[in-house]
Design a protein around this motif. Structure first.
Motif, PDB file in Angstrom:
ATOM      1  N   ARG A 151       0.847  -1.183   0.000  1.00 50.47           N
ATOM      2  CA  ARG A 151       0.000   0.000   0.000  1.00 50.47           C
ATOM      3  C   ARG A 151       0.889   1.242   0.000  1.00 50.47           C
ATOM      4  N   ASN A 152       0.639   2.153  -0.964  1.00 53.24           N
ATOM      5  CA  ASN A 152       1.406   3.388  -1.075  1.00 53.24           C
ATOM      6  C   ASN A 152       0.548   4.567  -0.617  1.00 53.24           C
ATOM      7  N   ASN A 153       1.169   5.531   0.088  1.00 51.73           N
ATOM      8  CA  ASN A 153       0.410   6.669   0.615  1.00 51.73           C
ATOM      9  C   ASN A 153       0.275   7.787  -0.424  1.00 51.73           C
ATOM     10  N   LYS A 182      -4.039   2.435  -4.679  1.00 56.07           N
ATOM     11  CA  LYS A 182      -3.018   2.463  -3.639  1.00 56.07           C
ATOM     12  C   LYS A 182      -2.429   1.091  -3.341  1.00 56.07           C
ATOM     13  N   HIS A 184       1.232   0.963  -8.582  1.00 54.18           N
ATOM     14  CA  HIS A 184       0.270   1.875  -7.977  1.00 54.18           C
ATOM     15  C   HIS A 184      -0.053   2.976  -8.985  1.00 54.18           C
ATOM     16  N   SER A 236      -2.084  10.130  -3.276  1.00 50.24           N
ATOM     17  CA  SER A 236      -3.373  10.824  -3.233  1.00 50.24           C
ATOM     18  C   SER A 236      -3.632  11.486  -4.578  1.00 50.24           C
ATOM     19  N   THR A 278      -7.583   6.542  -7.911  1.00 47.30           N
ATOM     20  CA  THR A 278      -6.263   6.144  -7.430  1.00 47.30           C
ATOM     21  C   THR A 278      -6.254   4.646  -7.127  1.00 47.30           C
TER      22      THR A 278
END
Length: 218
Positions: free
Chosen positions: A48-50, A63, A92, A52, A61
């Motif tokens: 999981r990438n933060n 994530k 991602h 936005s 998006t």
């Protein structure tokens, strides 16, 4: 072969040398009958990438991504090991753009055996993170950051074990609103230990790591 690819192969080669030297040193200092030896692991999980959306109203998006990789290490005693790995951290996306990330890591692992089958462990290391972008005006880039992890392992027998782990990667290359932090969860990992710490086993691990580095072009 470009400069970035050369750096990957060089990193894998240096790590392989460290692994070989570490194995030789460990064989010299480990007490007879101790839980020491060379091992190989494979992992499959989710990342999981933060990231936005950069606009309002927001664009779509993605994530989450699929993680898989291979690791080689040396267990010096029941409590300490070193490990090097190549992990694909998944794809991602933001809108029509996407980023693919690969991590090359060297870690120290502290292990706490709960009983003769089950143990928990912590991981601290450094990762060279490569990120390839598409659908956006950005060059592929790379950074080095810290890596932290917590996991558990269950021994099936004297050679095979299952493990699961939550890992945090920092300092992934950033473009637009792609985040620099990456959390991964290894749903399942399989580990094979070679109590003999043979030269052939170490050479085979080195070949796998360098081959993975050479092919890391997605």
């Amino acid at each position: 072969m470009n400069k970035n690819k050369n750096s990957k192969i060089a990193l894998a080669s240096i790590s392989a040398l460290a692994l070989a030297l570490g194995t030789a040193t460990g064989a010299a200092v480990a007490a007879p009958g101790s839980n020491s030896g060379f091992y190989l692991s494979g992992d499959l999980g989710q990342s999981r990438n933060n990231l936005s959306s950069p606009t309002s109203p927001a664009v779509g998006t993605d994530k989450r991504g699929t993680v898989y990789g291979i690791s080689g290490g040396y267990q010096f005693n029941p409590y300490f090991a070193t490990e090097l790995s190549v992990q694909r951290l998944g794809t991602h996306g933001i809108g029509s753009s996407e980023a693919k990330t690969t991590a090359y890591s060297l870690d120290a692992i502290g292990r706490l055996p709960v009983n003769d089958k089950f143990s928990v462990y912590g991981r601290l290391g450094a990762s060279h993170l490569d990120r390839k972008f598409s659908g956006i005006q950005a060059q592929d880039s790379h950074r080095v950051g810290f890596k932290l992890g917590l996991g558990a392992e269950y021994a099936l027998d004297k050679n095979w074990s299952l493990r699961t782990e939550l890992t945090r990667y920092n300092k992934a290359p950033v473009v637009s609103t792609y985040g620099e932090h990456m959390n991964t969860w290894s749903k399942i990992g399989m580990t094979h230990r070679d109590k003999r710490t043979s030269l052939d086993a170490r050479v085979h691990a080195v070949e796998l790591l360098i081959k993975e580095a050479e092919s890391a072009h997605w």
